[in-house]
Design a protein around this motif. Structure first.
Motif, PDB file in Angstrom:
ATOM      1  N   UNK A 103       0.827  -1.210   0.000  1.00  0.00           N
ATOM      2  CA  UNK A 103       0.000   0.000   0.000  1.00  0.00           C
ATOM      3  C   UNK A 103       0.862   1.262   0.000  1.00  0.00           C
ATOM      4  N   UNK A 104       2.095   1.155   0.489  1.00  0.00           N
ATOM      5  CA  UNK A 104       3.013   2.292   0.483  1.00  0.00           C
ATOM      6  C   UNK A 104       4.259   1.908  -0.297  1.00  0.00           C
ATOM      7  N   UNK A 105       4.932   2.913  -0.839  1.00  0.00           N
ATOM      8  CA  UNK A 105       6.065   2.680  -1.727  1.00  0.00           C
ATOM      9  C   UNK A 105       7.382   3.006  -1.031  1.00  0.00           C
ATOM     10  N   UNK A 106       8.464   2.302  -1.376  1.00  0.00           N
ATOM     11  CA  UNK A 106       9.782   2.641  -0.815  1.00  0.00           C
ATOM     12  C   UNK A 106      10.200   4.043  -1.228  1.00  0.00           C
ATOM     13  N   UNK A 107      10.928   4.706  -0.336  1.00  0.00           N
ATOM     14  CA  UNK A 107      11.379   6.069  -0.602  1.00  0.00           C
ATOM     15  C   UNK A 107      12.822   6.124  -1.116  1.00  0.00           C
ATOM     16  N   UNK A 108      13.502   4.999  -1.105  1.00  0.00           N
ATOM     17  CA  UNK A 108      14.916   4.965  -1.513  1.00  0.00           C
ATOM     18  C   UNK A 108      15.178   5.617  -2.876  1.00  0.00           C
ATOM     19  N   UNK A 109      14.354   5.369  -3.905  1.00  0.00           N
ATOM     20  CA  UNK A 109      14.665   5.958  -5.215  1.00  0.00           C
ATOM     21  C   UNK A 109      14.645   7.481  -5.230  1.00  0.00           C
ATOM     22  N   UNK A 110      14.049   8.094  -4.227  1.00  0.00           N
ATOM     23  CA  UNK A 110      13.862   9.544  -4.246  1.00  0.00           C
ATOM     24  C   UNK A 110      14.798  10.298  -3.290  1.00  0.00           C
ATOM     25  N   UNK A 111      15.512   9.585  -2.431  1.00  0.00           N
ATOM     26  CA  UNK A 111      16.283  10.262  -1.385  1.00  0.00           C
ATOM     27  C   UNK A 111      17.785  10.237  -1.593  1.00  0.00           C
ATOM     28  N   UNK A 112      18.305   9.177  -2.166  1.00  0.00           N
ATOM     29  CA  UNK A 112      19.748   9.101  -2.360  1.00  0.00           C
ATOM     30  C   UNK A 112      20.511   9.126  -1.043  1.00  0.00           C
ATOM     31  N   UNK A 113      21.594   9.931  -1.003  1.00  0.00           N
ATOM     32  CA  UNK A 113      22.440   9.991   0.189  1.00  0.00           C
ATOM     33  C   UNK A 113      21.719  10.583   1.391  1.00  0.00           C
ATOM     34  N   UNK A 114      20.670  11.331   1.140  1.00  0.00           N
ATOM     35  CA  UNK A 114      19.918  11.959   2.231  1.00  0.00           C
ATOM     36  C   UNK A 114      19.324  10.923   3.177  1.00  0.00           C
ATOM     37  N   UNK A 135      14.541  -1.696   2.879  1.00  0.00           N
ATOM     38  CA  UNK A 135      14.173  -0.483   2.157  1.00  0.00           C
ATOM     39  C   UNK A 135      13.518   0.527   3.101  1.00  0.00           C
ATOM     40  N   UNK A 136      13.738   1.811   2.793  1.00  0.00           N
ATOM     41  CA  UNK A 136      13.186   2.884   3.619  1.00  0.00           C
ATOM     42  C   UNK A 136      11.750   3.179   3.172  1.00  0.00           C
ATOM     43  N   UNK A 137      10.801   2.897   4.058  1.00  0.00           N
ATOM     44  CA  UNK A 137       9.399   3.107   3.717  1.00  0.00           C
ATOM     45  C   UNK A 137       8.794   4.331   4.403  1.00  0.00           C
ATOM     46  N   UNK A 311       5.802   9.547   8.094  1.00  0.00           N
ATOM     47  CA  UNK A 311       5.346   9.894   6.752  1.00  0.00           C
ATOM     48  C   UNK A 311       5.551   8.715   5.812  1.00  0.00           C
ATOM     49  N   UNK A 312       4.549   8.458   4.974  1.00  0.00           N
ATOM     50  CA  UNK A 312       4.665   7.390   3.987  1.00  0.00           C
ATOM     51  C   UNK A 312       4.099   7.863   2.651  1.00  0.00           C
ATOM     52  N   UNK A 315       1.357   4.013  -2.524  1.00  0.00           N
ATOM     53  CA  UNK A 315       1.755   3.317  -3.743  1.00  0.00           C
ATOM     54  C   UNK A 315       0.807   3.623  -4.900  1.00  0.00           C
ATOM     55  N   UNK A 316      -0.318   4.247  -4.580  1.00  0.00           N
ATOM     56  CA  UNK A 316      -1.307   4.541  -5.611  1.00  0.00           C
ATOM     57  C   UNK A 316      -1.334   6.031  -5.966  1.00  0.00           C
ATOM     58  N   UNK A 317      -0.366   6.763  -5.447  1.00  0.00           N
ATOM     59  CA  UNK A 317      -0.226   8.166  -5.831  1.00  0.00           C
ATOM     60  C   UNK A 317       0.107   8.266  -7.305  1.00  0.00           C
TER      61      UNK A 317
END
Length: 421
Positions: A103-114, A135-137, A311-312, A315-317
């Motif tokens: 229902x929620x998506x991993x945030x790794x692709x959007x954060x990088x080193x942050x 993975x960071x959710x 915050x999450x 996955x359907x955004x």
């Protein structure tokens, strides 16, 4: 082409362009629970984000006040793949279920080193709760925990040091109760009704013995002797009149009101209670309240129950990248600092515990930090709702006296085995 014809052509083009609708804003919809999660303050942050991101508009929605009702509401939406919300604020106990259900998506692709920077500054427990299967959710919004509140004035009056163990708490409570000789005064007020707080009541002494309910793979590893010790601690304190016999009916607000009225020496409650004790006009304990780490079992460790909100990304955004950028902003130390200063909510980042302005707003921050460093997560499982029901109902029954400690343990063990097999 004549000049007149050219002018007519240009005029027609301008009319056509004027008739075209302006490019619509990208609307990001954010779910922020009930009033306790301070959607008003996050609205201010949303306004700031909109001002620096032309073309982005943020709408904030809310639902029922309780965490459980919010979970049920979002579960219905997300199970239907509903894109109504792009970003979700979730109680700390729910992301594992939401991630497992996709229902929620991993945030790794959007954060990088942050990602590593945020984890490094966050409470240590977030490496366990926010990372799911590597993975960071989730990113932290605000934190909370259960704290042991105590009457500084009463302990000082009788020359008693703040207790570090449950045995020391028992002795302190019995001494003060005997000396004060006031029928309304309780030794320890805690949650025992079949509510979420009673899940923590079971876990506090259990964790103190170094035990977990589940292993890293989500398999049941309930230590029965330690669980029996956990239940026996509470029933022993009831028998010795440190805890009142009606504890099986006591809810979070009851504990707050009892302590606020000056009718408890010790009280277990969440972080919000401090502001009630200190700021409510009818509080009889203003400037008399201390906070210590949760007492430990013999030879054990200080452990408390982690709370708070995360915050999450849904996955359907339909706007995942834009939503992830908004979450990066909302979870940044700068945004969290604003929420902390304006709302008095505990920050999830350790660097803010040394911030002089934050310390001025939350004067008990230095006492909260040691407790938070010992915070533990309630069982991380997709079936947490069922696990919570088992622990709260059986523990409450033991505290009420309708089950013995042995019967309560057997009930917990058998029911968890069925749920988690």
């Amino acid at each position: 082409m004549s000049l007149l014809h050219a002018l007519r052509t240009v005029s027609l083009l301008l009319l056509m362009l004027g008739a075209m609708p302006a490019q619509a804003d990208t609307v990001l919809r954010v779910f922020i629970g009930g009033p306790a999660q301070r959607p008003d303050l996050f609205r201010t942050l949303a306004d700031r984000y909109e001002a620096s991101h032309p073309g982005i508009r943020i709408e904030i929605g809310s639902s029922a006040a309780t965490s459980e009702l919010q979970r049920k509401y979002l579960s219905v939406l997300l199970n239907a793949h509903d894109p109504s919300f792009d970003a979700l604020m979730l109680d700390i106990v729910h992301p594992y279920q939401f991630a497992t259900a996709s229902w929620i998506a991993p945030l790794d692709p959007y954060l990088g080193k942050e990602k590593e920077a945020l984890l490094a500054d966050g409470l240590p427990i977030y490496r366990q709760t926010n990372l799911i299967k590597g993975q960071l959710y989730t990113l932290p919004a605000v934190t909370d925990a259960m704290f042991m509140y105590y009457r500084k004035d009463l302990l000082a009056q009788y020359g008693i040091a703040p207790p570090q163990s449950w045995q020391e708490l028992e002795a302190a409570a019995q001494t003060i109760l005997k000396q004060e000789n006031k029928p309304a005064l309780q030794g320890l007020s805690m949650q025992g009704a079949p509510i979420e707080g009673t899940v923590c009541s079971f876990l506090l002494p259990y964790w103190s013995q170094g035990k977990e309910v589940l292993n890293k793979n989500g398999k049941l590893i309930l230590d029965k002797p330690a669980a029996l010790q956990s239940l026996t601690l509470w029933t022993g304190l009831i028998k010795k009149n440190v805890i009142r016999r009606h504890v099986g009916e006591v809810k979070t607000g009851d504990t707050v009101n009892t302590f606020k009225a000056g009718n408890a020496i010790f009280a277990i409650n969440w972080g919000f209670a401090w502001n009630v004790f200190q700021n409510d006009a009818d509080s009889r304990v203003k400037d008399k309240v201390g906070i210590i780490r949760m007492p430990a079992m013999p030879g054990g460790e200080h452990a408390t129950c982690l709370g708070g909100w995360q915050w999450a990304l849904s996955n359907y955004s339909r706007n995942k990248a834009q939503t992830a950028d908004l979450l990066r902003f909302l979870a940044s130390p700068e945004s969290v600092r604003f929420i902390t200063l304006q709302g008095g909510l505990l920050p999830p980042y350790l660097s803010l515990y040394d911030d002089a302005d934050v310390q001025a707003v939350i004067p008990w921050l230095k006492d909260a930090k040691p407790a938070l460093l010992g915070a533990r997560s309630r069982p991380l499982t997709a079936r947490y709702a069922q696990v919570s029901d088992v622990l709260r109902i059986s523990t409450s029954a033991v505290l009420a006296g309708s089950l013995t400690t042995e019967e309560g343990l057997e009930d917990i063990s058998l029911r968890l085995e069925r749920i988690l097999r």
